[in-house]
Every structure is written in C-alpha cells, then in structure tokens.
Design an enzyme around this catalytic site. Structure first.
Site: not given
Length: 223
Positions: A11, A13, A48-49, A51, A120, A122, A174
């Site tokens: 992952d 972030d 973890g979800i 946008r 993400s 981005n 995380d």
C-alpha cells in the site's frame, strides 16, 4: 506450507510514505468550505477507502448527505484533490518512512517482484516524487480498478499484472480495509500499526522501522 514467495505488494499511504496528513488537511479545507467541522478523529474513518466514499462519510457527518447532486459531489471531490495536489508538491525522497528503503532493497536483492496497490488517484505522482516509481514492477491505482478496498480487486489486479499467484504474494497495509483486501485476495498480510485495528493481519509491526525482511519471510513460510 506456503508457496515460495514471488512478490511483495505495498500500500502507499501510511506504509511507504505518510500522505495521510496531507489528505486530512485537504479534506478539512473542503469540509470547512461547505460548513462542516472535520477533525483528526473523523479522518481515521477515511483510512483505506476511496475519495468518493470519503466524501460521502464527511457529508453524512455534517448532515448534508442529501444536499448535493452526483455532479456536485464529483466537483467537491475534484476540489479536495486540487487542495491535496497543492500540498503534496513538497514531497521528496526524505518523506519515505523509516525502514522502507532497506526493505525494498532486500526484496530487490532476492530477485522478487514489487507491486503497489493504492486507491490514491495520485499514486504515480507521489511515487515519482519519492524517487521510487522505477523500483516497482507494477503500480495499480484507482484508475485501474472498479472496486476500492476492502474489496480484493486491487491486490488481485496487482498479482495478475505481476504474473504471480496470490498465494505467493505478501501484502503490506496500515488500514483494516486494506488488510481485508489482502486476505480477500488470499495473500499473506503484513500490518503496520495497531494490533487491535489490524487483528486480521498475519503479522503486525507497530511502525515501519521495525519491518524485517527475514522475519516476514519466516512467518510467511511458516503460515
């Protein structure tokens, strides 16, 4: 006995870098624009979800879930992303979390494949800013999937693109939703954070600097 390890799928972030603070500040700014108070505690619910799911939670928090059309919600999500993109312009390789670079080096040294599974939109831009994009064989972001975490699609897609079986993959996350995604893909799950939150993971490290390639492999082989 597990299959021989072939790949690690990370992952982004909270595992490779902590952009959570930038996401929080961007959501807080957007929430303020529409008259909703948004706290760090509220932000924990967004880990973890996607946008759009995050936006729905914030609108519900302020009792405004029925105040905006689908198009207006998309505009709000885009506005949040503009705030976020401005904030992340300052990311550098110094923002890679402790212990991650040595772990990636060990993985590459052992000839294993590396994938990124991040909801993400981005992710590629952030990985470029961190100087890590070229280390990864595959980057799967929100643009490549239909269903966000906890659905296993993102980890299944990464394994497919890496051309490895899921049973030969180790996923690092995380967030509880991310661990659910890894386990749903039938992979070995390494959690980074609270054991209570990540109780479904096969092994949990409280912080990234404690991650150990040798220990993870031993746990994987013993699973």
């Amino acid at each position: 006995m597990s299959k021989p390890i072939e790949a690690f799928i990370f992952d982004l972030d909270g595992v490779i870098t902590d952009t959570a603070e930038y996401h929080f500040l961007a959501w807080k700014e957007l929430a303020k624009d529409i008259g909703i108070t948004f706290t760090k505690e509220d932000n924990e619910e967004l880990k973890g979800i996607s946008r759009m799911e995050s936006l729905e939670k914030i609108l519900k928090l302020g009792g405004k879930e029925n105040d905006f059309s689908k198009e207006e919600k998309e505009q709000l999500a885009a506005k949040k992303n503009e705030h976020y993109l401005t904030l992340i312009q300052n990311i550098t390789p110094d923002d890679i979390l402790p212990g991650i670079k040595p772990l990636i080096e060990e993985i590459k040294k052992h000839g294993l494949k590396l994938g990124l599974a991040s909801v993400s939109k981005n992710a590629i831009a952030v990985m470029e800013s961190l100087g890590l994009k070229d280390k990864f064989d595959v980057i799967v972001d929100a643009a490549k999937i239909q269903h966000g975490k906890p659905d296993p699609e993102i980890f299944l897609t990464a394994a497919k693109l890496l051309n490895v079986e899921t049973a030969a993959c180790i996923g690092l996350e995380d967030a509880a939703a991310g661990v659910d995604s890894i386990k749903g893909a039938k992979m070995f799950a390494v959690g980074v954070g609270s054991e209570e939150t990540l109780r479904k993971a096969d092994i949990v490290y409280s912080k990234t600097e404690l991650l150990s390639y040798g220990n993870i492999i031993r746990e994987f082989e013993g699973a």
